[in-house]
Design a protein around this motif. Structure first.
Motif, PDB file in Angstrom:
ATOM      1  N   ILE A  16       0.839  -1.206   0.000  1.00  0.00           N
ATOM      2  CA  ILE A  16       0.000   0.000   0.000  1.00  0.00           C
ATOM      3  C   ILE A  16       0.872   1.254   0.000  1.00  0.00           C
ATOM      4  CG2 ILE A  16      -1.691   1.309   1.348  1.00  0.00           C
ATOM      5  CD1 ILE A  16      -2.773  -1.416   2.346  1.00  0.00           C
ATOM      6  N   LEU A  17       1.963   1.234   0.790  1.00  0.00           N
ATOM      7  CA  LEU A  17       2.867   2.385   0.848  1.00  0.00           C
ATOM      8  C   LEU A  17       3.481   2.673  -0.515  1.00  0.00           C
ATOM      9  CD1 LEU A  17       4.513   4.501   2.459  1.00  0.00           C
ATOM     10  CD2 LEU A  17       6.218   2.703   2.856  1.00  0.00           C
ATOM     11  N   ALA A  18       3.962   1.619  -1.193  1.00  0.00           N
ATOM     12  CA  ALA A  18       4.610   1.812  -2.498  1.00  0.00           C
ATOM     13  C   ALA A  18       3.629   2.384  -3.514  1.00  0.00           C
ATOM     14  CB  ALA A  18       5.181   0.480  -2.994  1.00  0.00           C
ATOM     15  N   LEU A  19       2.403   1.856  -3.545  1.00  0.00           N
ATOM     16  CA  LEU A  19       1.413   2.360  -4.494  1.00  0.00           C
ATOM     17  C   LEU A  19       0.995   3.789  -4.158  1.00  0.00           C
ATOM     18  CD1 LEU A  19      -0.925  -0.729  -5.115  1.00  0.00           C
ATOM     19  CD2 LEU A  19       1.000   0.085  -6.476  1.00  0.00           C
ATOM     20  N   THR A  20       0.861   4.072  -2.866  1.00  0.00           N
ATOM     21  CA  THR A  20       0.481   5.439  -2.457  1.00  0.00           C
ATOM     22  C   THR A  20       1.570   6.436  -2.807  1.00  0.00           C
ATOM     23  OG1 THR A  20      -0.815   4.517  -0.627  1.00  0.00           O
ATOM     24  CG2 THR A  20      -0.254   6.861  -0.520  1.00  0.00           C
ATOM     25  N   VAL A  21       2.825   6.061  -2.519  1.00  0.00           N
ATOM     26  CA  VAL A  21       3.940   6.949  -2.854  1.00  0.00           C
ATOM     27  C   VAL A  21       4.022   7.163  -4.356  1.00  0.00           C
ATOM     28  CG1 VAL A  21       6.453   7.164  -2.853  1.00  0.00           C
ATOM     29  CG2 VAL A  21       5.276   6.422  -0.789  1.00  0.00           C
ATOM     30  N   ALA A  22       3.840   6.076  -5.133  1.00  0.00           N
ATOM     31  CA  ALA A  22       3.884   6.202  -6.595  1.00  0.00           C
ATOM     32  C   ALA A  22       2.787   7.133  -7.094  1.00  0.00           C
ATOM     33  CB  ALA A  22       3.744   4.824  -7.244  1.00  0.00           C
ATOM     34  N   LEU A  82       5.684  -7.022 -15.893  1.00  0.00           N
ATOM     35  CA  LEU A  82       6.988  -7.373 -15.338  1.00  0.00           C
ATOM     36  C   LEU A  82       7.649  -6.167 -14.676  1.00  0.00           C
ATOM     37  CD1 LEU A  82       9.116  -9.605 -15.054  1.00  0.00           C
ATOM     38  CD2 LEU A  82      10.068  -8.881 -17.257  1.00  0.00           C
ATOM     39  N   VAL A  83       7.543  -4.994 -15.313  1.00  0.00           N
ATOM     40  CA  VAL A  83       8.125  -3.778 -14.739  1.00  0.00           C
ATOM     41  C   VAL A  83       7.514  -3.490 -13.368  1.00  0.00           C
ATOM     42  CG1 VAL A  83       8.231  -1.264 -14.976  1.00  0.00           C
ATOM     43  CG2 VAL A  83       8.784  -2.721 -16.920  1.00  0.00           C
ATOM     44  N   MET A  84       6.204  -3.576 -13.272  1.00  0.00           N
ATOM     45  CA  MET A  84       5.532  -3.286 -12.009  1.00  0.00           C
ATOM     46  C   MET A  84       5.853  -4.339 -10.952  1.00  0.00           C
ATOM     47  SD  MET A  84       3.697  -0.924 -10.774  1.00  0.00           S
ATOM     48  CE  MET A  84       2.716  -0.584  -9.320  1.00  0.00           C
ATOM     49  N   GLY A 123      20.204  -8.139  -8.748  1.00  0.00           N
ATOM     50  CA  GLY A 123      19.589  -9.094  -9.675  1.00  0.00           C
ATOM     51  C   GLY A 123      18.211  -8.664 -10.124  1.00  0.00           C
ATOM     52  N   MET A 124      17.393  -8.163  -9.195  1.00  0.00           N
ATOM     53  CA  MET A 124      16.050  -7.715  -9.557  1.00  0.00           C
ATOM     54  C   MET A 124      16.099  -6.498 -10.486  1.00  0.00           C
ATOM     55  SD  MET A 124      13.810  -9.748  -8.284  1.00  0.00           S
ATOM     56  CE  MET A 124      14.998 -11.045  -8.656  1.00  0.00           C
ATOM     57  N   VAL A 125      17.013  -5.582 -10.200  1.00  0.00           N
ATOM     58  CA  VAL A 125      17.156  -4.405 -11.067  1.00  0.00           C
ATOM     59  C   VAL A 125      17.556  -4.831 -12.475  1.00  0.00           C
ATOM     60  CG1 VAL A 125      18.564  -2.338 -11.469  1.00  0.00           C
ATOM     61  CG2 VAL A 125      17.647  -2.792  -9.200  1.00  0.00           C
ATOM     62  N   SER A 126      18.425  -5.853 -12.576  1.00  0.00           N
ATOM     63  CA  SER A 126      18.861  -6.335 -13.887  1.00  0.00           C
ATOM     64  C   SER A 126      17.714  -6.968 -14.663  1.00  0.00           C
ATOM     65  CB  SER A 126      19.995  -7.353 -13.715  1.00  0.00           C
ATOM     66  OG  SER A 126      21.092  -6.774 -13.037  1.00  0.00           O
ATOM     67  N   ILE A 127      16.817  -7.633 -13.950  1.00  0.00           N
ATOM     68  CA  ILE A 127      15.670  -8.255 -14.624  1.00  0.00           C
ATOM     69  C   ILE A 127      14.684  -7.198 -15.105  1.00  0.00           C
ATOM     70  CG2 ILE A 127      13.667  -9.768 -14.270  1.00  0.00           C
ATOM     71  CD1 ILE A 127      15.357 -11.379 -12.329  1.00  0.00           C
ATOM     72  N   GLY A 128      14.604  -6.069 -14.398  1.00  0.00           N
ATOM     73  CA  GLY A 128      13.638  -5.036 -14.737  1.00  0.00           C
ATOM     74  C   GLY A 128      13.754  -4.529 -16.154  1.00  0.00           C
ATOM     75  N   VAL A 129      14.968  -4.564 -16.729  1.00  0.00           N
ATOM     76  CA  VAL A 129      15.157  -4.063 -18.094  1.00  0.00           C
ATOM     77  C   VAL A 129      14.390  -4.922 -19.104  1.00  0.00           C
ATOM     78  CG1 VAL A 129      17.246  -5.419 -18.563  1.00  0.00           C
ATOM     79  CG2 VAL A 129      16.901  -3.236 -19.722  1.00  0.00           C
ATOM     80  N   LEU A 251       0.792   1.093 -15.743  1.00  0.00           N
ATOM     81  CA  LEU A 251       1.745   0.224 -15.055  1.00  0.00           C
ATOM     82  C   LEU A 251       3.175   0.672 -15.318  1.00  0.00           C
ATOM     83  CD1 LEU A 251       0.206  -3.345 -15.556  1.00  0.00           C
ATOM     84  CD2 LEU A 251       0.274  -1.989 -13.468  1.00  0.00           C
ATOM     85  N   TYR A 252       3.469   1.077 -16.548  1.00  0.00           N
ATOM     86  CA  TYR A 252       4.809   1.587 -16.839  1.00  0.00           C
ATOM     87  C   TYR A 252       5.099   2.853 -16.022  1.00  0.00           C
ATOM     88  CZ  TYR A 252       6.344  -1.417 -20.696  1.00  0.00           C
ATOM     89  OH  TYR A 252       6.792  -2.472 -21.444  1.00  0.00           O
ATOM     90  N   MET A 253       4.123   3.747 -15.963  1.00  0.00           N
ATOM     91  CA  MET A 253       4.326   4.995 -15.225  1.00  0.00           C
ATOM     92  C   MET A 253       4.441   4.735 -13.726  1.00  0.00           C
ATOM     93  SD  MET A 253       1.803   7.585 -17.287  1.00  0.00           S
ATOM     94  CE  MET A 253       2.367   8.987 -16.329  1.00  0.00           C
ATOM     95  N   PHE A 254       3.559   3.882 -13.201  1.00  0.00           N
ATOM     96  CA  PHE A 254       3.630   3.546 -11.781  1.00  0.00           C
ATOM     97  C   PHE A 254       4.938   2.834 -11.468  1.00  0.00           C
ATOM     98  CE2 PHE A 254      -0.506   5.012 -11.154  1.00  0.00           C
ATOM     99  CZ  PHE A 254      -0.876   4.867  -9.829  1.00  0.00           C
TER     100      PHE A 254
END
Length: 357
Positions: A16-22, A82-84, A123-129, A251-254
């Protein structure tokens, strides 16, 4: 309260915090831009425009969900998802606060305290691309594909400098555990002679070069200006998400704003003492564990929100790089400086261990 119950509550709270902050980062960014450009910004939806993110979210949900006829439909959906997804799960290993005592049991404010927390995040940051690359390719649009290729080459380039700056912190801490890295910033005299203040032994005092490299790389990793070449509208219409609409675009923007939130949280953990603050031991001894824990969460979020403000400040201050300038900065400037900083850190640690111990 059992450990499993606490972890479930903590996961829901972070979600909830992450979505609210986004959501409210979009409002904050428009307000910051308005202040810097001497205008008002959102002010119609609710007091001070605070309901604007809800209006924008409703718009995304109710707009037409258009999918190009020639697109790879399955991958077209997988890309933004996947990005989200990656953006949200990266917060699992971040220690958001000290501890809370509930029913006589102390609970860490960290979903997963793994020994290799730094490797997990990298590792997670690398997958995000992959989410960006898949989305741009699946759109079957040349502008989207160019934007996706730009994003992948940019993120891979700056991940190297980011990783090298993190290694310097790991060498100092002797651990990949983010909790250990934070705890080691609690006690100690800065540079060995500044009078000790509990909660102020932050890594930024020892690694200012690594901090600058990591901060610049974080801007590039989140595709924030002046590194927003993957989505520069004057060249690529809208970049890798040109063909996206409705909540897929949302989703891309969030995901971008959640990435910005998590990136700044990681900067706080690695360089700004995490949840530590001046006098944390005094608060624990005089006000109790729960007061210190709650205050530590507030301090952590304040540091993180200040970092987000600086990200926004930079976006509305600096012009966009040319793409060749962007790549030269990463490969010819940041990586060599990061390597030099790494060697200097190793030499200083060896000299200290040899002469001072």
């Amino acid at each position: 309260m059992g450990l499993l119950t606490f972890k479930i509550i903590l996961v829901l709270a972070l979600f909830i915090l992450a979505l609210t902050v986004a959501a409210y980062s979009t409002w904050a960014e428009r307000k910051v831009a308005a202040i810097m450009q001497d205008r008002i910004g959102p002010n119609r939806s609710g007091p001070f425009g605070l309901l604007q993110p809800l209006a924008d979210g409703g718009k995304f949900f109710f707009k037409e969900d258009f999918t190009p006829a020639a697109a790879e439909k399955f991958l077209f959906i997988v890309g933004p998802s996947l990005v989200m997804f990656i953006s949200l799960i990266t917060g699992a290993v971040i220690p958001w606060g000290k501890t809370l005592n509930i029913g006589g049991t102390s609970f860490d404010l960290q979903v997963a305290n793994v020994d290799i927390g730094v490797l997990y995040l990298v590792g997670m940051v690398s997958i995000g691309v992959y989410g960006i690359m898949i989305g741009g390719w699946a759109s079957n649009n040349k502008f989207s594909l160019i934007g996706a290729i730009r994003a992948s080459s940019q993120m891979i380039s700056y991940e190297l400098a980011m990783g090298l700056s993190i290694i310097a912190i790991i060498m100092m801490a002797g651990s990949l555990d983010l909790k250990v890295i934070v705890e080691q910033q609690t006690h100690g005299k800065i540079w060995g002679f500044v009078p000790e203040i509990s909660g102020m032994n932050w890594n930024i005092f020892y690694q200012p070069i690594a901090f600058i490299i990591f901060f610049v790389a974080a801007l590039a990793e989140t595709n924030r200006a002046p590194f927003d070449l993957p989505e520069c509208e004057n060249e690529l219409v809208n970049g890798y998400h040109t063909e996206y609409s409705s909540m897929k675009l949302g989703l891309y923007m969030f995901g971008e704003y959640v990435n910005m939130f998590i990136s700044n949280a990681l900067i706080v953990v690695l360089f700004l003492g995490g949840y530590n603050y001046p006098g944390i031991d005094w608060v624990t001894n005089h006000w109790g564990e729960n007061a210190a824990g709650i205050l530590s969460v507030i301090v952590f979020l304040m540091k993180t929100f200040f970092g987000i403000f600086v990200f926004m400040w930079i976006r509305w201050t600096l012009p966009r790089f040319r793409y060749d300038q962007l790549m030269h900065l990463g490969w010819k400037k940041l990586i060599p400086i990061a390597l030099f900083n790494l060697m200097a850190t190793g030499a200083i640690i060896l000299a200290y261990d040899h002469f001072m111990k």
